[in-house]
Design an enzyme around this catalytic site. Sequence first.
Site, PDB file in Angstrom:
ATOM      1  N   SER A  36      12.806  -6.171  16.763  1.00  0.00           N
ATOM      2  CA  SER A  36      11.949  -6.242  18.212  1.00  0.00           C
ATOM      3  C   SER A  36      10.743  -7.129  17.769  1.00  0.00           C
ATOM      4  CB  SER A  36      11.728  -4.963  18.366  1.00  0.00           C
ATOM      5  OG  SER A  36      10.903  -4.917  19.452  1.00  0.00           O
ATOM      6  N   VAL A  44       0.814  -2.561   6.373  1.00  0.00           N
ATOM      7  CA  VAL A  44      -0.791  -2.376   5.703  1.00  0.00           C
ATOM      8  C   VAL A  44      -0.705  -3.128   4.263  1.00  0.00           C
ATOM      9  CG1 VAL A  44      -1.169  -0.147   7.167  1.00  0.00           C
ATOM     10  CG2 VAL A  44      -0.222  -0.130   4.790  1.00  0.00           C
ATOM     11  N   ALA A  47       0.710  -1.329  -2.382  1.00  0.00           N
ATOM     12  CA  ALA A  47       0.816  -1.377  -3.529  1.00  0.00           C
ATOM     13  C   ALA A  47       2.285  -0.677  -4.058  1.00  0.00           C
ATOM     14  CB  ALA A  47      -0.123  -0.434  -4.145  1.00  0.00           C
ATOM     15  N   LYS A  75      -1.826  -5.128 -10.149  1.00  0.00           N
ATOM     16  CA  LYS A  75      -2.294  -3.571 -10.355  1.00  0.00           C
ATOM     17  C   LYS A  75      -1.880  -3.079 -11.387  1.00  0.00           C
ATOM     18  CE  LYS A  75      -0.380   0.718  -8.178  1.00  0.00           C
ATOM     19  NZ  LYS A  75       0.414   1.316  -7.505  1.00  0.00           N
ATOM     20  N   VAL A 199      17.125  -3.526  20.145  1.00  0.00           N
ATOM     21  CA  VAL A 199      18.360  -2.535  20.301  1.00  0.00           C
ATOM     22  C   VAL A 199      18.049  -1.703  21.385  1.00  0.00           C
ATOM     23  CG1 VAL A 199      19.923  -1.103  19.267  1.00  0.00           C
ATOM     24  CG2 VAL A 199      19.307  -3.108  17.946  1.00  0.00           C
ATOM     25  N   LEU A 350      11.602   3.712   5.892  1.00  0.00           N
ATOM     26  CA  LEU A 350      10.865   4.778   6.644  1.00  0.00           C
ATOM     27  C   LEU A 350      12.131   5.791   7.205  1.00  0.00           C
ATOM     28  CD1 LEU A 350       7.678   2.968   7.824  1.00  0.00           C
ATOM     29  CD2 LEU A 350       7.965   4.378   5.790  1.00  0.00           C
ATOM     30  N   ILE A 363       7.870   1.421  -1.072  1.00  0.00           N
ATOM     31  CA  ILE A 363       8.604   0.134  -1.356  1.00  0.00           C
ATOM     32  C   ILE A 363       9.396   0.546  -2.445  1.00  0.00           C
ATOM     33  CG2 ILE A 363       8.456  -2.178  -2.340  1.00  0.00           C
ATOM     34  CD1 ILE A 363       6.004  -2.308  -0.140  1.00  0.00           C
ATOM     35  N   TYR A 452      16.366  14.730 -12.222  1.00  0.00           N
ATOM     36  CA  TYR A 452      16.954  13.534 -11.915  1.00  0.00           C
ATOM     37  C   TYR A 452      16.163  12.382 -11.973  1.00  0.00           C
ATOM     38  CZ  TYR A 452      20.475  16.849 -10.642  1.00  0.00           C
ATOM     39  OH  TYR A 452      21.392  18.175 -10.596  1.00  0.00           O
ATOM     40  N   TYR A 453      16.849  11.358 -11.987  1.00  0.00           N
ATOM     41  CA  TYR A 453      16.050   9.994 -11.908  1.00  0.00           C
ATOM     42  C   TYR A 453      15.104   9.825 -10.589  1.00  0.00           C
ATOM     43  CZ  TYR A 453      14.421   5.224 -11.344  1.00  0.00           C
ATOM     44  OH  TYR A 453      13.969   3.986 -11.233  1.00  0.00           O
TER      45      TYR A 453
HETATM   46  C1  FAD Z   1      -0.202   4.635   6.110  1.00  0.00           C
HETATM   47  C2  FAD Z   1       0.880   3.849   5.185  1.00  0.00           C
HETATM   48  C3  FAD Z   1       0.667   3.351   3.822  1.00  0.00           C
HETATM   49  C4  FAD Z   1       1.637   3.024   3.255  1.00  0.00           C
HETATM   50  N1  FAD Z   1       1.112   2.333   1.906  1.00  0.00           N
HETATM   51  C5  FAD Z   1       2.288   1.971   0.923  1.00  0.00           C
HETATM   52  C6  FAD Z   1       1.974   1.311  -0.289  1.00  0.00           C
HETATM   53  O1  FAD Z   1       0.739   1.384  -0.525  1.00  0.00           O
HETATM   54  N2  FAD Z   1       3.158   0.963  -1.091  1.00  0.00           N
HETATM   55  C7  FAD Z   1       4.278   1.328  -0.662  1.00  0.00           C
HETATM   56  O2  FAD Z   1       5.252   0.749  -1.369  1.00  0.00           O
HETATM   57  N3  FAD Z   1       4.672   1.503   0.736  1.00  0.00           N
HETATM   58  C8  FAD Z   1       3.678   1.957   1.399  1.00  0.00           C
HETATM   59  N4  FAD Z   1       4.084   2.356   2.791  1.00  0.00           N
HETATM   60  C9  FAD Z   1       5.285   2.190   2.911  1.00  0.00           C
HETATM   61  C10 FAD Z   1       5.538   1.101   3.546  1.00  0.00           C
HETATM   62  O3  FAD Z   1       4.775   0.834   4.622  1.00  0.00           O
HETATM   63  C11 FAD Z   1       7.216   1.135   4.048  1.00  0.00           C
HETATM   64  O4  FAD Z   1       7.997   1.605   3.185  1.00  0.00           O
HETATM   65  C12 FAD Z   1       7.774  -0.453   4.219  1.00  0.00           C
HETATM   66  O5  FAD Z   1       6.588  -1.055   5.132  1.00  0.00           O
HETATM   67  C13 FAD Z   1       8.828  -0.240   4.963  1.00  0.00           C
HETATM   68  O6  FAD Z   1       8.742  -0.093   6.386  1.00  0.00           O
HETATM   69  P1  FAD Z   1      10.228  -0.185   7.214  1.00  0.00           P
HETATM   70  O7  FAD Z   1      10.315  -1.519   7.117  1.00  0.00           O
HETATM   71  O8  FAD Z   1      10.870   0.869   6.893  1.00  0.00           O
HETATM   72  O9  FAD Z   1       9.603   0.298   8.661  1.00  0.00           O
HETATM   73  P2  FAD Z   1       8.832  -0.718   9.757  1.00  0.00           P
HETATM   74  O10 FAD Z   1       7.761  -1.622   9.175  1.00  0.00           O
HETATM   75  O11 FAD Z   1       8.155   0.371  10.819  1.00  0.00           O
HETATM   76  O12 FAD Z   1       9.636  -1.583  10.426  1.00  0.00           O
HETATM   77  C14 FAD Z   1      10.433  -1.192  11.293  1.00  0.00           C
HETATM   78  C15 FAD Z   1      11.237  -2.353  12.256  1.00  0.00           C
HETATM   79  O13 FAD Z   1      12.190  -1.976  12.908  1.00  0.00           O
HETATM   80  C16 FAD Z   1      12.148  -2.505  14.246  1.00  0.00           C
HETATM   81  N5  FAD Z   1      12.574  -1.634  15.351  1.00  0.00           N
HETATM   82  C17 FAD Z   1      12.371  -0.442  15.553  1.00  0.00           C
HETATM   83  N6  FAD Z   1      12.957  -0.048  16.509  1.00  0.00           N
HETATM   84  C18 FAD Z   1      13.719  -1.176  16.987  1.00  0.00           C
HETATM   85  C19 FAD Z   1      14.642  -1.246  18.055  1.00  0.00           C
HETATM   86  N7  FAD Z   1      15.055  -0.406  18.968  1.00  0.00           N
HETATM   87  N8  FAD Z   1      15.256  -2.635  18.207  1.00  0.00           N
HETATM   88  C20 FAD Z   1      15.156  -3.402  17.192  1.00  0.00           C
HETATM   89  N9  FAD Z   1      14.053  -3.303  16.360  1.00  0.00           N
HETATM   90  C21 FAD Z   1      13.563  -2.375  16.179  1.00  0.00           C
HETATM   91  C22 FAD Z   1      10.710  -2.945  14.396  1.00  0.00           C
HETATM   92  O14 FAD Z   1      10.489  -3.960  15.136  1.00  0.00           O
HETATM   93  C23 FAD Z   1      10.267  -3.348  12.858  1.00  0.00           C
HETATM   94  O15 FAD Z   1      10.602  -4.737  12.559  1.00  0.00           O
HETATM   95  C24 FAD Z   1       2.876   2.891   3.368  1.00  0.00           C
HETATM   96  C25 FAD Z   1       3.332   3.342   4.905  1.00  0.00           C
HETATM   97  C26 FAD Z   1       2.354   3.922   5.378  1.00  0.00           C
HETATM   98  C27 FAD Z   1       2.569   4.548   6.683  1.00  0.00           C
HETATM   99  N1  6CW Z   2       8.989   3.254 -13.001  1.00  0.00           N
HETATM  100  C1  6CW Z   2       7.724   3.075 -12.522  1.00  0.00           C
HETATM  101  C2  6CW Z   2       7.125   4.346 -13.214  1.00  0.00           C
HETATM  102  C3  6CW Z   2       5.555   4.311 -13.714  1.00  0.00           C
HETATM  103  C4  6CW Z   2       5.203   4.126 -14.860  1.00  0.00           C
HETATM  104  N2  6CW Z   2       3.898   4.111 -14.783  1.00  0.00           N
HETATM  105  C5  6CW Z   2       3.436   4.022 -13.463  1.00  0.00           C
HETATM  106  C6  6CW Z   2       2.202   4.017 -12.967  1.00  0.00           C
HETATM  107  C7  6CW Z   2       2.095   4.167 -11.615  1.00  0.00           C
HETATM  108 CL1  6CW Z   2       0.470   4.010 -10.944  1.00  0.00          CL
HETATM  109  C8  6CW Z   2       3.180   4.050 -10.837  1.00  0.00           C
HETATM  110  C9  6CW Z   2       4.417   4.215 -11.136  1.00  0.00           C
HETATM  111  C10 6CW Z   2       4.479   4.064 -12.890  1.00  0.00           C
HETATM  112  C11 6CW Z   2       7.116   1.866 -12.957  1.00  0.00           C
HETATM  113  O1  6CW Z   2       7.203   1.303 -14.148  1.00  0.00           O
HETATM  114  O2  6CW Z   2       6.761   1.084 -12.022  1.00  0.00           O
END
Ligand code: FAD
Ligand code: 6CW
Length: 516
Positions: A36, A44, A47, A75, A199, A350, A363, A452-453
């Site tokens: 969408s 955001v 990391a 990092k 959708v 998510l 991620i 578990y892993y």
């Molecule tokens: C505050 C915060 C901080 C974070 N910080 C980190 C971090 O430091 N490190 C990390 O690894 N992860 C972090 N995450 C997690 C990370 O943001 C998410 O795991 C990642 O961005 C994946 O998001 P997503 O793609 O699942 O969902 P979203 O980014 O929400 O994407 C959803 C998608 O679905 C689409 N969509 C929804 N409904 C419909 C529909 N009906 N029709 C068509 N399309 C639709 C939207 O348009 C969008 O493209 C953070 C999350 C939050 C909330």
């Molecule tokens: N498999 C992860 C585990 C890990 C090992 N050290 C750190 C440190 C931080 Cl800050 C996060 C994660 C990890 C990896 O190697 O990334």
Amino acid sequence: MPDRIVIVGGGTAGWMTASYLKAAFDDRVQVTVVESDRIGTIGVGEATFSDIRHFFAYLGLEESDWMPACNATYKLAVRFQDWREPGHHFYHPFEQMRSVEGFPLTDWWLRGGPTDRFDRDCFLMASLCDAERSPRRLDGSLLGRDVPEGVAESNALTMSEHQGKTQFPYAYHFEAAKLAQYLCGYAVDRGVRHVVDDVVHVALDSRGWVDHVVTKEHGELHGDLFVDCTGFRGVLINQALGEPFQSFQDTLPNDSAVALQVPLDMEARGIRPCTTATAREAGWIWTIPLFGRIGTGYVYARDYLSPEDAERALREFVGLEAEHVEANHIRMRIGRSRRSWVNNCVAVGLSSGFVEPLESTGIFFIHHAIEQLVKFFPGDDWDLSLRDLYNEAVGHVMDGVREFLALHYRAAARNDTQYWRDAKVRALPDGMEERLERWLTHLPDSETIYPYYHGLPPYSYACVLLGMGGLPLRHSPALDLIDDTAARKQFEQIRDRADELARTLPNQYEYFAQFR
Ligand SMILES: Cc1cc2nc3c(=O)[nH]c(=O)nc-3n(C[C@H](O)[C@H](O)[C@H](O)COP(=O)(O)OP(=O)(O)OC[C@H]3O[C@@H](n4cnc5c(N)ncnc54)[C@H](O)[C@@H]3O)c2cc1C
Ligand SMILES: N[C@@H](Cc1c[nH]c2cc(Cl)ccc12)C(=O)O
């Protein structure tokens, strides 16, 4: 074969899945991504884990291909600031734990380390973070010659096959929205169909399997396998298929975040090579340095703090530089779908599950899920065992990380507000209380952590216990009966090597500026 794959959602999860499936199966699968342009992504500054390099390697991408496009930086650790008391910090680094006479160096440190900083005494990375160094020299070489890069020679399909063998010394910070864009280009170049539309309906067949999804303007999209990457909405997995969501709120109460993207003069300010998590009144603030700006945000529990007060506290923390920046308030759904794969629908990202971003696991969850999807990809008969194996692996990862995060709050010495006092008595996930009991007499090892892993090695638990400072820890009594000469020598070597690296490595700004 189920070779027509429809991915709903184009955030990090959607595009990571699309590009990985193309890298794995090439033209033997047809992949469509529908996203969408009305519903935004959660982009955001983010990391990662160090393991994400396996993802890029699988796609055949080098750092120089994607990093500049995503304002990415290195990092080396998470820096925990003020979790014990104001002014205190420690690092959870990416660095293999050394052992001496069969005992981890942290255990020797507990018996009598050279200083009061376990992190600097046991790991090089802590000193490099304090000195704000880049892990690479200007010619691109990594630290010294003693760190193996080790992706190319490995033929492993999944991250779990690497765990414990080596520990790569850094992960990344990047703009998730830019990475999604970059991967969109990668995927579309390799034949992925990109549909920009909403959708509006998910059509199920008589068995309750997804038959097709209906879009507003592009009609019906048919497929064999549907991947739900719709974020917290869980449009397919939760809304259409009704799979229940299991909340982790009882053990991890933070349910909200407010975020700011703050442009800064990084040349003047420097780029810290770590994520910082600073404890605050009712949660903690992340600071993620990117090339050209920082991503920052306050993760908090609404039971203790209002969104307005959280935003005020965050702005006070950041200072005048954020004056004209608009805040992004996010409600977080903490927990996981009971099963992430139901019938012919697999939720990734998510929609599958999420825990607060304290250890940057979002991620990692996505990467892990995609690896499992390839490993357990269905055949014509949709064998149930493959689906069950997938659901078990994905469930374990999130449940394990939940425990690891709960440990941070139980172990933190900070107790200046009701939020932090409650953290000491909050329920722990099932089975964890007994594990914790053992960690206090014998630092966590592979036999005593969540069985578990889940991506986190035992030394990560040890770092949290040693750094947070709120729980009494004991060294192994055996160490009183073993000659400690080798341990003392190891501490000395780390100190000397850290001093040398801090003197000779460039800082991150110098390193990345050369590519601009
Ligand atoms: C505050 C915060 C901080 C974070 N910080 C980190 C971090 O430091 N490190 C990390 O690894 N992860 C972090 N995450 C997690 C990370 O943001 C998410 O795991 C990642 O961005 C994946 O998001 P997503 O793609 O699942 O969902 P979203 O980014 O929400 O994407 C959803 C998608 O679905 C689409 N969509 C929804 N409904 C419909 C529909 N009906 N029709 C068509 N399309 C639709 C939207 O348009 C969008 O493209 C953070 C999350 C939050 C909330
Ligand atoms: N498999 C992860 C585990 C890990 C090992 N050290 C750190 C440190 C931080 Cl800050 C996060 C994660 C990890 C990896 O190697 O990334």
